[in-house]
Write an enzyme that holds these catalytic residues in place. Sequence first.
Site, PDB file in Angstrom:
ATOM      1  N   GLY A 113     -26.110 -10.762  -0.460  1.00  0.00           N
ATOM      2  CA  GLY A 113     -24.983  -9.848  -0.676  1.00  0.00           C
ATOM      3  C   GLY A 113     -25.449  -8.419  -0.920  1.00  0.00           C
ATOM      4  O   GLY A 113     -26.541  -8.207  -1.448  1.00  0.00           O
TER       5      GLY A 113
ATOM      6  N   ASP B  83     -32.358 -14.197  -5.500  1.00  0.00           N
ATOM      7  CA  ASP B  83     -33.073 -15.455  -5.660  1.00  0.00           C
ATOM      8  C   ASP B  83     -33.374 -16.124  -4.313  1.00  0.00           C
ATOM      9  O   ASP B  83     -34.526 -16.469  -4.014  1.00  0.00           O
ATOM     10  CB  ASP B  83     -32.163 -16.342  -6.531  1.00  0.00           C
ATOM     11  CG  ASP B  83     -32.753 -17.672  -6.812  1.00  0.00           C
ATOM     12  OD1 ASP B  83     -33.892 -17.700  -7.274  1.00  0.00           O
ATOM     13  OD2 ASP B  83     -32.079 -18.688  -6.554  1.00  0.00           O
ATOM     14  N   GLY B  84     -32.348 -16.251  -3.478  1.00  0.00           N
ATOM     15  CA  GLY B  84     -32.509 -16.903  -2.172  1.00  0.00           C
ATOM     16  C   GLY B  84     -33.502 -16.146  -1.306  1.00  0.00           C
ATOM     17  O   GLY B  84     -34.388 -16.750  -0.684  1.00  0.00           O
TER      18      GLY B  84
ATOM     19  N   THR C  71     -29.662  -8.033  -7.376  1.00  0.00           N
ATOM     20  CA  THR C  71     -28.440  -8.807  -7.549  1.00  0.00           C
ATOM     21  C   THR C  71     -27.576  -8.153  -8.613  1.00  0.00           C
ATOM     22  O   THR C  71     -28.095  -7.715  -9.649  1.00  0.00           O
ATOM     23  CB  THR C  71     -28.685 -10.281  -7.948  1.00  0.00           C
ATOM     24  OG1 THR C  71     -27.450 -10.833  -8.409  1.00  0.00           O
ATOM     25  CG2 THR C  71     -29.705 -10.462  -9.044  1.00  0.00           C
TER      26      THR C  71
ATOM     27  N   LYS D  15     -26.163 -15.353   5.812  1.00  0.00           N
ATOM     28  CA  LYS D  15     -26.191 -16.483   6.754  1.00  0.00           C
ATOM     29  C   LYS D  15     -27.393 -16.357   7.682  1.00  0.00           C
ATOM     30  O   LYS D  15     -27.297 -16.607   8.872  1.00  0.00           O
ATOM     31  CB  LYS D  15     -24.899 -16.511   7.566  1.00  0.00           C
ATOM     32  CG  LYS D  15     -23.677 -16.784   6.716  1.00  0.00           C
ATOM     33  CD  LYS D  15     -22.418 -16.755   7.539  1.00  0.00           C
ATOM     34  CE  LYS D  15     -21.224 -16.897   6.620  1.00  0.00           C
ATOM     35  NZ  LYS D  15     -20.165 -15.982   6.950  1.00  0.00           N
TER      36      LYS D  15
ATOM     37  N   ASP E  54     -25.624  -9.866 -10.252  1.00  0.00           N
ATOM     38  CA  ASP E  54     -25.422 -10.944 -11.237  1.00  0.00           C
ATOM     39  C   ASP E  54     -26.466 -10.925 -12.360  1.00  0.00           C
ATOM     40  O   ASP E  54     -26.270 -11.570 -13.384  1.00  0.00           O
ATOM     41  CB  ASP E  54     -25.499 -12.311 -10.544  1.00  0.00           C
ATOM     42  CG  ASP E  54     -24.501 -12.449  -9.407  1.00  0.00           C
ATOM     43  OD1 ASP E  54     -23.482 -11.743  -9.418  1.00  0.00           O
ATOM     44  OD2 ASP E  54     -24.753 -13.261  -8.490  1.00  0.00           O
TER      45      ASP E  54
ATOM     46  N   ARG F 270       1.193  -8.414 -23.447  1.00  0.00           N
ATOM     47  CA  ARG F 270       0.802  -9.475 -22.517  1.00  0.00           C
ATOM     48  C   ARG F 270      -0.619  -9.978 -22.751  1.00  0.00           C
ATOM     49  O   ARG F 270      -1.427  -9.304 -23.385  1.00  0.00           O
ATOM     50  CB  ARG F 270       0.857  -8.944 -21.074  1.00  0.00           C
ATOM     51  CG  ARG F 270       2.248  -8.916 -20.522  1.00  0.00           C
ATOM     52  CD  ARG F 270       2.248  -8.388 -19.106  1.00  0.00           C
ATOM     53  NE  ARG F 270       3.603  -8.372 -18.601  1.00  0.00           N
ATOM     54  CZ  ARG F 270       4.014  -7.635 -17.581  1.00  0.00           C
ATOM     55  NH1 ARG F 270       3.168  -6.841 -16.953  1.00  0.00           N
ATOM     56  NH2 ARG F 270       5.259  -7.684 -17.180  1.00  0.00           N
TER      57      ARG F 270
HETATM   58  O1  F6P Z   1     -24.406 -12.770  -5.920  1.00  0.00           O
HETATM   59  C1  F6P Z   1     -23.587 -11.668  -5.869  1.00  0.00           C
HETATM   60  C2  F6P Z   1     -22.153 -12.075  -5.661  1.00  0.00           C
HETATM   61  O2  F6P Z   1     -21.356 -10.918  -5.632  1.00  0.00           O
HETATM   62  C3  F6P Z   1     -21.625 -13.080  -6.675  1.00  0.00           C
HETATM   63  O3  F6P Z   1     -21.330 -12.478  -7.911  1.00  0.00           O
HETATM   64  C4  F6P Z   1     -20.459 -13.663  -5.931  1.00  0.00           C
HETATM   65  O4  F6P Z   1     -20.138 -14.972  -6.351  1.00  0.00           O
HETATM   66  C5  F6P Z   1     -20.970 -13.693  -4.510  1.00  0.00           C
HETATM   67  O5  F6P Z   1     -22.006 -12.734  -4.422  1.00  0.00           O
HETATM   68  C6  F6P Z   1     -19.918 -13.388  -3.466  1.00  0.00           C
HETATM   69  O6  F6P Z   1     -20.495 -13.541  -2.224  1.00  0.00           O
HETATM   70  P1  F6P Z   1     -19.786 -13.116  -0.879  1.00  0.00           P
HETATM   71  O7  F6P Z   1     -19.847 -11.627  -0.759  1.00  0.00           O
HETATM   72  O8  F6P Z   1     -20.564 -13.805   0.161  1.00  0.00           O
HETATM   73  O9  F6P Z   1     -18.356 -13.590  -0.964  1.00  0.00           O
END
Ligand code: F6P
Length: 369
Positions: free
Chosen positions: A12, A124-125, A146, A82, A148, A183
């Site tokens: 990503g 990671d990947g 990342t 991919k 994340d 809310r």
């Molecule tokens: O790993 C980064 C991330 O943005 C995650 O937080 C999220 O789950 C994922 O990628 C979304 O991936 P995609 O852009 O393939 O929908």
Amino acid sequence: MTKKILVLTGGGDAPGLNAVIRGICKRARKESATGNEKWEVFGSIEAFNGVFSDPQEIVKLTSKRTAGIHVKGGTILKTTNKGNPIKYPVPQPDGTIKFVDRSAELVAKLKKLNFDAIINIGGDGSQKISKSLFEQGMPMIGVPKTIDNDLSATDITFGFQTAVQIATDSFDKLVTTAESHHRVMIMEVMGRDAGWIALHTAIAGGAEICLIPEIPYDINKLVKKIDNRYKNGRGFVNIVVAEGAKPKTGSITASVGDKGSEHVRLGGVAYQLSKQLKDAGCKAEIRETVLGHVQRGGTPVAFDRVLASLFGVKAFELATEKQFGRMVAYKNNTITSVSLEEATQVYNTLQKDSYLVKAAKGLGINFGD
Ligand code: F6P
């Protein structure tokens, strides 16, 4: 003789990727101008797909191409989740996807191209791919990426601070409606199986509730907490929920398959949480916001630009030192490197007994545990 580096971005996109690319190129130009060796930097378009494609899509990263790109989000080299050469998705006539190992083919193509170093910027990947290619003799160097922040070999990854800033800005806007309408506002953030973005946003924004994958929540405890905030018919609650959050019992994770991707797609837990709260007796009015990809978009914050630029410079320096099989890292306020072996071992999740979680509890944030 001029030496050549190949750079690619995989997985990503994350704010800061372009700053890494520019950092590598600027440092290489500096070395060429003042050092003993001349270097040229090339980029493969869409991760390794640029190498696989016929004709190959490999571009020279000239100063014209990289000038000023550090302020831009995304990646000028494009990316894909991919294109894993070890598990490459191949569409079948019946519409299904078969994953095949194309790494031997990739290595053969890379050998022909004869790069002196290959810098793979990814999460990671991507770093598992770097490790595998290194083991197959390729001069690999990794740069961690990342939003994340789930890579354990580096204290922080670029993109994370930008994501937290965007989420916090959004949270601040939702507080306005929570207060005005009495809310419960639920805001869902990314992070996959780690709660870093959620917890940092909850602390920065001042959320009452934060739900993260590492601490499964009890829906009845959440309803109780919300009820307590609604004495005399008034009150409001702001919830930050990580996309990978889980209840103690039952399931919640919203996920759909994504053709050709190795991962399930997360997203949509905010709606399920809302329903669970209502089903468990929550009387308050609830609204849901799923932030989604805005967290990854746009210009990187200054911190991420700096970190990414330093990562780029360090990656180039590892190449000149022939320190292959290593990944750049940020540890104890220093830019350093770790082996790809170490880099890909542990997934970095929040620890329940960490100071961060304890401090958040001290600030009154409820995790529903
Ligand atoms: O790993 C980064 C991330 O943005 C995650 O937080 C999220 O789950 C994922 O990628 C979304 O991936 P995609 O852009 O393939 O929908």
